[in-house]
Scaffold this motif. Structure first.
Motif, PDB file in Angstrom:
ATOM      1  N   ASP A 248      14.445  23.142  84.118  1.00 18.59           N
ATOM      2  CA  ASP A 248      13.702  23.953  83.152  1.00 18.59           C
ATOM      3  C   ASP A 248      14.571  24.588  82.065  1.00 18.59           C
ATOM      4  O   ASP A 248      14.170  24.588  80.885  1.00 18.59           O
ATOM      5  CB  ASP A 248      12.903  25.035  83.880  1.00 18.59           C
ATOM      6  N   PRO A 249      15.744  25.166  82.378  1.00 17.93           N
ATOM      7  CA  PRO A 249      16.549  25.757  81.300  1.00 17.93           C
ATOM      8  C   PRO A 249      16.955  24.736  80.239  1.00 17.93           C
ATOM      9  O   PRO A 249      16.882  25.025  79.031  1.00 17.93           O
ATOM     10  CB  PRO A 249      17.766  26.314  82.036  1.00 17.93           C
ATOM     11  N   LEU A 250      17.342  23.556  80.669  1.00 13.96           N
ATOM     12  CA  LEU A 250      17.745  22.522  79.719  1.00 13.96           C
ATOM     13  C   LEU A 250      16.550  21.999  78.934  1.00 13.96           C
ATOM     14  O   LEU A 250      16.629  21.761  77.723  1.00 13.96           O
ATOM     15  CB  LEU A 250      18.455  21.383  80.463  1.00 13.96           C
ATOM     16  N   ARG A 251      15.432  21.856  79.598  1.00 12.53           N
ATOM     17  CA  ARG A 251      14.219  21.412  78.904  1.00 12.53           C
ATOM     18  C   ARG A 251      13.795  22.413  77.837  1.00 12.53           C
ATOM     19  O   ARG A 251      13.337  22.020  76.754  1.00 12.53           O
ATOM     20  CB  ARG A 251      13.091  21.213  79.917  1.00 12.53           C
ATOM     21  N   LEU A 252      13.942  23.699  78.125  1.00 15.08           N
ATOM     22  CA  LEU A 252      13.595  24.721  77.150  1.00 15.08           C
ATOM     23  C   LEU A 252      14.483  24.594  75.913  1.00 15.08           C
ATOM     24  O   LEU A 252      13.995  24.685  74.772  1.00 15.08           O
ATOM     25  CB  LEU A 252      13.742  26.110  77.768  1.00 15.08           C
ATOM     26  N   ALA A 253      15.775  24.385  76.105  1.00 18.69           N
ATOM     27  CA  ALA A 253      16.687  24.224  74.974  1.00 18.69           C
ATOM     28  C   ALA A 253      16.335  22.981  74.155  1.00 18.69           C
ATOM     29  O   ALA A 253      16.377  23.011  72.920  1.00 18.69           O
ATOM     30  CB  ALA A 253      18.122  24.134  75.476  1.00 18.69           C
ATOM     31  N   LEU A 254      15.959  21.911  74.814  1.00 18.02           N
ATOM     32  CA  LEU A 254      15.571  20.690  74.104  1.00 18.02           C
ATOM     33  C   LEU A 254      14.321  20.925  73.255  1.00 18.02           C
ATOM     34  O   LEU A 254      14.217  20.401  72.137  1.00 18.02           O
ATOM     35  CB  LEU A 254      15.323  19.547  75.101  1.00 18.02           C
ATOM     36  N   ARG A 255      13.404  21.726  73.767  1.00 24.38           N
ATOM     37  CA  ARG A 255      12.206  22.035  72.974  1.00 24.38           C
ATOM     38  C   ARG A 255      12.584  22.847  71.735  1.00 24.38           C
ATOM     39  O   ARG A 255      12.042  22.616  70.645  1.00 24.38           O
ATOM     40  CB  ARG A 255      11.178  22.793  73.823  1.00 24.38           C
ATOM     41  N   HIS A 256      13.503  23.791  71.897  1.00 28.73           N
ATOM     42  CA  HIS A 256      13.955  24.568  70.747  1.00 28.73           C
ATOM     43  C   HIS A 256      14.616  23.667  69.699  1.00 28.73           C
ATOM     44  O   HIS A 256      14.434  23.865  68.490  1.00 28.73           O
ATOM     45  CB  HIS A 256      14.952  25.642  71.188  1.00 28.73           C
ATOM     46  N   LEU A 257      15.380  22.698  70.154  1.00 33.99           N
ATOM     47  CA  LEU A 257      16.079  21.788  69.244  1.00 33.99           C
ATOM     48  C   LEU A 257      15.164  20.680  68.723  1.00 33.99           C
ATOM     49  O   LEU A 257      15.533  19.985  67.771  1.00 33.99           O
ATOM     50  CB  LEU A 257      17.278  21.145  69.958  1.00 33.99           C
TER      51      LEU A 257
ATOM     52  N   HIS B  36      26.551  16.950  65.211  1.00 37.27           N
ATOM     53  CA  HIS B  36      25.393  16.956  66.109  1.00 37.27           C
ATOM     54  C   HIS B  36      24.736  18.335  66.111  1.00 37.27           C
ATOM     55  O   HIS B  36      25.356  19.333  65.736  1.00 37.27           O
ATOM     56  CB  HIS B  36      25.825  16.621  67.548  1.00 37.27           C
ATOM     57  N   HIS B  37      23.496  18.391  66.568  1.00 36.80           N
ATOM     58  CA  HIS B  37      22.871  19.670  66.891  1.00 36.80           C
ATOM     59  C   HIS B  37      23.560  20.217  68.141  1.00 36.80           C
ATOM     60  O   HIS B  37      23.895  19.450  69.056  1.00 36.80           O
ATOM     61  CB  HIS B  37      21.380  19.488  67.159  1.00 36.80           C
ATOM     62  N   VAL B  38      23.745  21.533  68.186  1.00 39.38           N
ATOM     63  CA  VAL B  38      24.487  22.137  69.294  1.00 39.38           C
ATOM     64  C   VAL B  38      23.624  23.182  69.995  1.00 39.38           C
ATOM     65  O   VAL B  38      22.979  24.015  69.340  1.00 39.38           O
ATOM     66  CB  VAL B  38      25.791  22.795  68.799  1.00 39.38           C
ATOM     67  N   GLY B  39      23.607  23.131  71.316  1.00 36.56           N
ATOM     68  CA  GLY B  39      22.846  24.093  72.100  1.00 36.56           C
ATOM     69  C   GLY B  39      23.681  24.684  73.218  1.00 36.56           C
ATOM     70  O   GLY B  39      24.725  24.134  73.592  1.00 36.56           O
ATOM     71  N   LEU B  40      23.212  25.805  73.747  1.00 40.16           N
ATOM     72  CA  LEU B  40      23.882  26.489  74.853  1.00 40.16           C
ATOM     73  C   LEU B  40      22.866  26.710  75.964  1.00 40.16           C
ATOM     74  O   LEU B  40      21.787  27.254  75.729  1.00 40.16           O
ATOM     75  CB  LEU B  40      24.430  27.841  74.382  1.00 40.16           C
ATOM     76  N   VAL B  41      23.205  26.268  77.172  1.00 40.75           N
ATOM     77  CA  VAL B  41      22.353  26.511  78.346  1.00 40.75           C
ATOM     78  C   VAL B  41      23.253  27.067  79.433  1.00 40.75           C
ATOM     79  O   VAL B  41      24.078  26.352  80.006  1.00 40.75           O
ATOM     80  CB  VAL B  41      21.665  25.222  78.827  1.00 40.75           C
TER      81      VAL B  41
ATOM     82  N   PHE C 101      25.916  22.760  75.781  1.00 43.67           N
ATOM     83  CA  PHE C 101      27.048  23.201  76.581  1.00 43.67           C
ATOM     84  C   PHE C 101      26.653  24.264  77.595  1.00 43.67           C
ATOM     85  O   PHE C 101      25.807  25.121  77.320  1.00 43.67           O
ATOM     86  CB  PHE C 101      28.125  23.819  75.679  1.00 43.67           C
ATOM     87  N   ASP C 102      27.342  24.227  78.734  1.00 43.31           N
ATOM     88  CA  ASP C 102      27.442  25.380  79.615  1.00 43.31           C
ATOM     89  C   ASP C 102      28.409  26.357  78.947  1.00 43.31           C
ATOM     90  O   ASP C 102      29.113  25.997  77.996  1.00 43.31           O
ATOM     91  CB  ASP C 102      27.968  24.912  80.978  1.00 43.31           C
ATOM     92  N   TRP C 103      28.462  27.593  79.420  1.00 45.07           N
ATOM     93  CA  TRP C 103      29.339  28.605  78.828  1.00 45.07           C
ATOM     94  C   TRP C 103      30.527  28.923  79.748  1.00 45.07           C
ATOM     95  O   TRP C 103      31.642  28.533  79.463  1.00 45.07           O
ATOM     96  CB  TRP C 103      28.529  29.864  78.524  1.00 45.07           C
ATOM     97  N   ASP C 104      30.267  29.607  80.855  1.00 46.93           N
ATOM     98  CA  ASP C 104      31.347  30.049  81.742  1.00 46.93           C
ATOM     99  C   ASP C 104      32.050  28.861  82.394  1.00 46.93           C
ATOM    100  O   ASP C 104      31.420  28.039  83.054  1.00 46.93           O
ATOM    101  CB  ASP C 104      30.791  30.966  82.833  1.00 46.93           C
TER     102      ASP C 104
ATOM    103  N   ARG D 111      19.763  28.664  72.289  1.00 49.30           N
ATOM    104  CA  ARG D 111      20.524  29.397  73.295  1.00 49.30           C
ATOM    105  C   ARG D 111      19.577  29.786  74.431  1.00 49.30           C
ATOM    106  O   ARG D 111      18.599  30.496  74.200  1.00 49.30           O
ATOM    107  CB  ARG D 111      21.163  30.650  72.689  1.00 49.30           C
ATOM    108  N   VAL D 112      19.881  29.318  75.631  1.00 47.79           N
ATOM    109  CA  VAL D 112      19.061  29.624  76.803  1.00 47.79           C
ATOM    110  C   VAL D 112      19.951  30.312  77.832  1.00 47.79           C
ATOM    111  O   VAL D 112      21.016  29.799  78.191  1.00 47.79           O
ATOM    112  CB  VAL D 112      18.434  28.351  77.400  1.00 47.79           C
ATOM    113  N   PHE D 113      19.500  31.478  78.316  1.00 43.78           N
ATOM    114  CA  PHE D 113      20.278  32.307  79.229  1.00 43.78           C
ATOM    115  C   PHE D 113      19.561  32.438  80.569  1.00 43.78           C
ATOM    116  O   PHE D 113      18.398  32.064  80.716  1.00 43.78           O
ATOM    117  CB  PHE D 113      20.486  33.705  78.624  1.00 43.78           C
ATOM    118  N   SER D 114      20.289  33.014  81.530  1.00 41.97           N
ATOM    119  CA  SER D 114      19.667  33.314  82.817  1.00 41.97           C
ATOM    120  C   SER D 114      18.454  34.212  82.591  1.00 41.97           C
ATOM    121  O   SER D 114      18.513  35.171  81.839  1.00 41.97           O
ATOM    122  CB  SER D 114      20.677  34.022  83.716  1.00 41.97           C
TER     123      SER D 114
END
Length: 225
Positions: A145-154, A102-107, A14-17, A131-134
């Motif tokens: 890159d931010p989404l790819r980083l979250a996928l690697r974490h998951l 499902h597995h849940v992530g935040l980007v 998910f996006d946050w804001d 969780r990936v932040f600015s």
């Protein structure tokens, strides 16, 4: 046989804001106060026309010199601190539903300190396995890159995941990362550009997400003929 493009869903990110939390009033008020202090004659119309999750793109559009960006960040945070945004309707229930399946992530393009504090206040920190932040990657949305980083974490493949966001930048990031995207209309002034991006799925509210995910999962797990 399965419909073209049907994939079993393992992860939902998910996006946050604007996707899970209504930060537009706080965000826009902080922008307008910052513009005033910086001597920039912008109002809501200009902000809406040039809005981007990457606030440095907003600074560029407003003609704010690069050497003043750090000062603008400080002023924006000062004014933003006066507000307490709320989760969007049904966001908590939706996250609970998704997290059970499902597995849940935040980007997010949001600042780590600010978003981490909000996650803690809403007691949502533990639901996100990644969780990936600015600032966590050198390149920001819409770069993948931010989404790819979250996928690697998951430890999940792009084809097994879905990204949910409220801006064209979210859709572009997902597409470039090889992740299927679901667009959701939120409080930020992105609807016109979001519709113009012609997303595969466009929801009027985050509350509609479980029904769509369940439908996509049924398609993906239907036995092939």
């Amino acid at each position: 046989m399965q419909p073209p493009g049907a994939r079993e869903i393992q992860g939902v990110l998910f996006d946050w804001d604007g996707t899970l939390i209504n930060t537009y009033a706080a965000d826009s008020a902080a922008y307008l106060a910052m513009f005033q202090e910086m001597g920039i004659s912008w109002g809501l119309a200009e902000l809406a026309r040039h809005y981007s999750p990457n606030w440095y793109q907003v600074y560029k559009a407003a003609g704010l010199p690069r050497h003043r960006w750090d000062a603008a960040d400080t002023v924006w945070r000062k004014h933003y601190a006066n507000y307490r945004p709320r989760l969007l309707g049904k966001a908590r229930q939706v996250l609970r539903w998704v997290g059970q399946r499902h597995h849940v992530g935040l980007v997010t393009s949001g600042d780590r300190d600010r978003v981490t504090r909000q996650l803690r206040e809403f007691r949502l920190t533990q639901i996100f396995s990644a969780r990936v932040f600015s600032g966590d990657t050198a390149r920001r949305k819409p770069h993948p890159d931010p989404l790819r980083l979250a996928l690697r974490h998951l430890q999940l493949k792009p084809a097994a995941c879905i990204y949910v966001g409220d801006s064209p930048e979210d859709l572009e990031m997902a597409s470039r990362a090889g992740v299927r995207a679901i667009a959701v209309l939120g409080p930020f002034p992105t609807e016109k550009r979001l519709r113009a991006a012609r997303p595969e799925f466009l929801l009027n509210s985050i509350a509609e997400l479980p029904k769509l995910l369940a439908k996509l999962q049924r398609r993906a797990t239907r036995p092939s003929l």
